[in-house]
Scaffold this motif. Sequence first.
Motif, PDB file in Angstrom:
ATOM      1  N   MET A   1       0.777  -0.792  -0.019  1.00  0.00           N
ATOM      2  CA  MET A   1      -0.387   0.137  -0.228  1.00  0.00           C
ATOM      3  C   MET A   1       0.859   1.056   0.057  1.00  0.00           C
ATOM      4  O   MET A   1       0.413   2.138  -0.305  1.00  0.00           O
ATOM      5  N   ALA A   2       1.859   1.071  -0.018  1.00  0.00           N
ATOM      6  CA  ALA A   2       3.105   1.917   0.451  1.00  0.00           C
ATOM      7  C   ALA A   2       2.688   3.116  -0.688  1.00  0.00           C
ATOM      8  O   ALA A   2       3.446   4.211  -1.263  1.00  0.00           O
ATOM      9  N   THR A   3       3.217   2.410  -2.240  1.00  0.00           N
ATOM     10  CA  THR A   3       2.941   3.044  -3.381  1.00  0.00           C
ATOM     11  C   THR A   3       1.527   3.901  -4.537  1.00  0.00           C
ATOM     12  O   THR A   3       2.505   3.914  -5.380  1.00  0.00           O
ATOM     13  N   GLU A   4       0.661   3.035  -3.742  1.00  0.00           N
ATOM     14  CA  GLU A   4      -0.753   2.724  -4.098  1.00  0.00           C
ATOM     15  C   GLU A   4      -1.183   4.553  -4.653  1.00  0.00           C
ATOM     16  O   GLU A   4      -1.170   5.182  -3.084  1.00  0.00           O
ATOM     17  N   ARG A   5      -1.416   4.673  -5.545  1.00  0.00           N
ATOM     18  CA  ARG A   5      -2.706   6.309  -5.657  1.00  0.00           C
ATOM     19  C   ARG A   5      -4.312   6.228  -5.765  1.00  0.00           C
ATOM     20  O   ARG A   5      -4.877   7.146  -5.741  1.00  0.00           O
ATOM     21  N   ASP A   6      -3.986   5.257  -6.181  1.00  0.00           N
ATOM     22  CA  ASP A   6      -5.467   4.680  -6.965  1.00  0.00           C
ATOM     23  C   ASP A   6      -5.873   4.719  -5.871  1.00  0.00           C
ATOM     24  O   ASP A   6      -6.147   3.477  -4.862  1.00  0.00           O
ATOM     25  N   PRO A   7      -7.231   5.516  -5.272  1.00  0.00           N
ATOM     26  CA  PRO A   7      -7.880   4.982  -4.013  1.00  0.00           C
ATOM     27  C   PRO A   7      -9.592   4.008  -4.396  1.00  0.00           C
ATOM     28  O   PRO A   7      -8.779   3.206  -3.176  1.00  0.00           O
ATOM     29  N   TYR A   8      -9.366   3.459  -5.167  1.00  0.00           N
ATOM     30  CA  TYR A   8      -9.771   2.081  -5.312  1.00  0.00           C
ATOM     31  C   TYR A   8      -8.999   1.547  -4.650  1.00  0.00           C
ATOM     32  O   TYR A   8      -9.490   0.242  -4.156  1.00  0.00           O
ATOM     33  N   ARG A   9      -7.921   0.686  -4.802  1.00  0.00           N
ATOM     34  CA  ARG A   9      -7.134   0.270  -4.854  1.00  0.00           C
ATOM     35  C   ARG A   9      -6.323   0.016  -3.928  1.00  0.00           C
ATOM     36  O   ARG A   9      -5.834  -0.719  -2.481  1.00  0.00           O
ATOM     37  N   VAL A  10      -6.098   1.321  -2.904  1.00  0.00           N
ATOM     38  CA  VAL A  10      -5.935   2.091  -1.652  1.00  0.00           C
ATOM     39  C   VAL A  10      -6.856   0.501  -0.726  1.00  0.00           C
ATOM     40  O   VAL A  10      -6.698   0.103   0.503  1.00  0.00           O
ATOM     41  N   LEU A  11      -8.350   0.889  -0.722  1.00  0.00           N
ATOM     42  CA  LEU A  11      -9.548   0.521  -0.431  1.00  0.00           C
ATOM     43  C   LEU A  11      -9.303  -0.733  -0.666  1.00  0.00           C
ATOM     44  O   LEU A  11     -10.419  -1.428   0.074  1.00  0.00           O
ATOM     45  N   GLY A  12      -8.669  -1.903  -1.281  1.00  0.00           N
ATOM     46  CA  GLY A  12      -8.894  -2.941  -2.252  1.00  0.00           C
ATOM     47  C   GLY A  12     -10.409  -3.278  -2.460  1.00  0.00           C
ATOM     48  O   GLY A  12     -11.248  -3.570  -2.496  1.00  0.00           O
ATOM     49  N   LEU A  13     -10.986  -2.088  -3.152  1.00  0.00           N
ATOM     50  CA  LEU A  13     -11.827  -2.248  -3.584  1.00  0.00           C
ATOM     51  C   LEU A  13     -11.676  -2.293  -5.915  1.00  0.00           C
ATOM     52  O   LEU A  13     -10.890  -1.518  -6.387  1.00  0.00           O
ATOM     53  N   SER A  14     -13.103  -2.556  -6.348  1.00  0.00           N
ATOM     54  CA  SER A  14     -13.082  -1.957  -7.772  1.00  0.00           C
ATOM     55  C   SER A  14     -13.842  -0.726  -7.847  1.00  0.00           C
ATOM     56  O   SER A  14     -13.979  -0.245  -7.052  1.00  0.00           O
ATOM     57  N   SER A  15     -13.057   0.117  -9.407  1.00  0.00           N
ATOM     58  CA  SER A  15     -13.457   1.230  -9.404  1.00  0.00           C
ATOM     59  C   SER A  15     -15.961   1.236  -9.664  1.00  0.00           C
ATOM     60  O   SER A  15     -16.715   2.020  -9.923  1.00  0.00           O
ATOM     61  N   SER A  16     -16.820  -0.529  -9.388  1.00  0.00           N
ATOM     62  CA  SER A  16     -17.657  -0.430  -9.744  1.00  0.00           C
ATOM     63  C   SER A  16     -18.385  -0.153  -7.976  1.00  0.00           C
ATOM     64  O   SER A  16     -19.615  -1.023  -8.097  1.00  0.00           O
ATOM     65  N   ALA A  17     -17.648   0.151  -7.150  1.00  0.00           N
ATOM     66  CA  ALA A  17     -18.236  -0.656  -5.645  1.00  0.00           C
ATOM     67  C   ALA A  17     -19.006   0.361  -5.222  1.00  0.00           C
ATOM     68  O   ALA A  17     -19.313   1.905  -5.490  1.00  0.00           O
ATOM     69  N   SER A  18     -19.937  -0.136  -4.681  1.00  0.00           N
ATOM     70  CA  SER A  18     -21.498   1.079  -3.914  1.00  0.00           C
ATOM     71  C   SER A  18     -20.879   1.114  -2.690  1.00  0.00           C
ATOM     72  O   SER A  18     -19.839   1.394  -2.074  1.00  0.00           O
ATOM     73  N   GLN A  19     -21.684   2.703  -2.520  1.00  0.00           N
ATOM     74  CA  GLN A  19     -21.468   3.515  -1.365  1.00  0.00           C
ATOM     75  C   GLN A  19     -21.505   2.694   0.557  1.00  0.00           C
ATOM     76  O   GLN A  19     -20.308   2.651   0.536  1.00  0.00           O
ATOM     77  N   ALA A  20     -21.446   1.433   0.333  1.00  0.00           N
ATOM     78  CA  ALA A  20     -22.048   0.304   1.374  1.00  0.00           C
ATOM     79  C   ALA A  20     -20.426  -0.059   1.182  1.00  0.00           C
ATOM     80  O   ALA A  20     -20.099  -0.207   2.340  1.00  0.00           O
ATOM     81  N   ASP A  21     -20.089  -0.499   0.081  1.00  0.00           N
ATOM     82  CA  ASP A  21     -18.957  -1.198  -0.093  1.00  0.00           C
ATOM     83  C   ASP A  21     -17.774  -0.491   0.224  1.00  0.00           C
ATOM     84  O   ASP A  21     -16.693  -0.759   1.239  1.00  0.00           O
ATOM     85  N   ILE A  22     -18.169   0.693  -0.026  1.00  0.00           N
ATOM     86  CA  ILE A  22     -17.153   1.901   0.140  1.00  0.00           C
ATOM     87  C   ILE A  22     -16.132   1.508   2.042  1.00  0.00           C
ATOM     88  O   ILE A  22     -15.482   2.159   2.100  1.00  0.00           O
ATOM     89  N   THR A  23     -17.753   2.048   2.054  1.00  0.00           N
ATOM     90  CA  THR A  23     -17.638   2.654   3.647  1.00  0.00           C
ATOM     91  C   THR A  23     -17.596   1.447   4.630  1.00  0.00           C
ATOM     92  O   THR A  23     -16.543   1.493   5.887  1.00  0.00           O
ATOM     93  N   SER A  24     -17.623  -0.156   3.838  1.00  0.00           N
ATOM     94  CA  SER A  24     -17.467  -1.449   4.616  1.00  0.00           C
ATOM     95  C   SER A  24     -16.201  -1.423   4.950  1.00  0.00           C
ATOM     96  O   SER A  24     -14.938  -1.828   5.888  1.00  0.00           O
ATOM     97  N   ALA A  25     -15.425  -1.156   3.984  1.00  0.00           N
ATOM     98  CA  ALA A  25     -13.675  -1.473   3.527  1.00  0.00           C
ATOM     99  C   ALA A  25     -12.977  -0.229   4.375  1.00  0.00           C
ATOM    100  O   ALA A  25     -11.978  -0.384   4.638  1.00  0.00           O
ATOM    101  N   TYR A  26     -13.576   0.566   4.337  1.00  0.00           N
ATOM    102  CA  TYR A  26     -12.824   2.075   5.695  1.00  0.00           C
ATOM    103  C   TYR A  26     -12.832   1.760   6.582  1.00  0.00           C
ATOM    104  O   TYR A  26     -11.781   1.881   7.378  1.00  0.00           O
ATOM    105  N   ARG A  27     -13.961   1.523   7.222  1.00  0.00           N
ATOM    106  CA  ARG A  27     -14.115   1.073   8.058  1.00  0.00           C
ATOM    107  C   ARG A  27     -13.086  -0.106   8.889  1.00  0.00           C
ATOM    108  O   ARG A  27     -12.734  -0.540   9.981  1.00  0.00           O
ATOM    109  N   ARG A  28     -13.251  -1.387   7.947  1.00  0.00           N
ATOM    110  CA  ARG A  28     -12.640  -2.428   8.293  1.00  0.00           C
ATOM    111  C   ARG A  28     -10.973  -2.068   8.170  1.00  0.00           C
ATOM    112  O   ARG A  28     -10.322  -2.377   9.049  1.00  0.00           O
TER     113      ARG A  28
END
Length: 129
Positions: free
Chosen positions: A1-28
Amino acid sequence: MATERDPYRVLGLSSSASQADITSAYRRLLREHHPDTRTHQTPDPAADEDLQRILSAYTLLRDPEHRAAHDRAVTDGAAAERDVRPPRSPPAPTQPATSIRIQVVVLGTPPRRRPPATGLWVSPVRWHR
């Protein structure tokens, strides 16, 4: 994670993720990387940098307008890289995705303060010896 700049990759998601998926990954990820849940008490600059990336990625993706602007900038940039011949008309100006930087300061435990000496008063009830 040290060199990643894409916010989807930082959170471990795809670009088609829903808002609930984004919030869940962030909290985890926040539970995993938060300074209060770390096992060692020494400051770790790499862990603090990872936490800053997680916070800035969520800040960018939680707002639908910022997320759409980021997605447009990424798709426009990818299309520009694929197209090698110059465009016939000038491209419409787009606002670049704003990079939000959040600084996390990890402090040590606050010193414990003793309550002022007030005699035998401990609470509203007076204790006698």
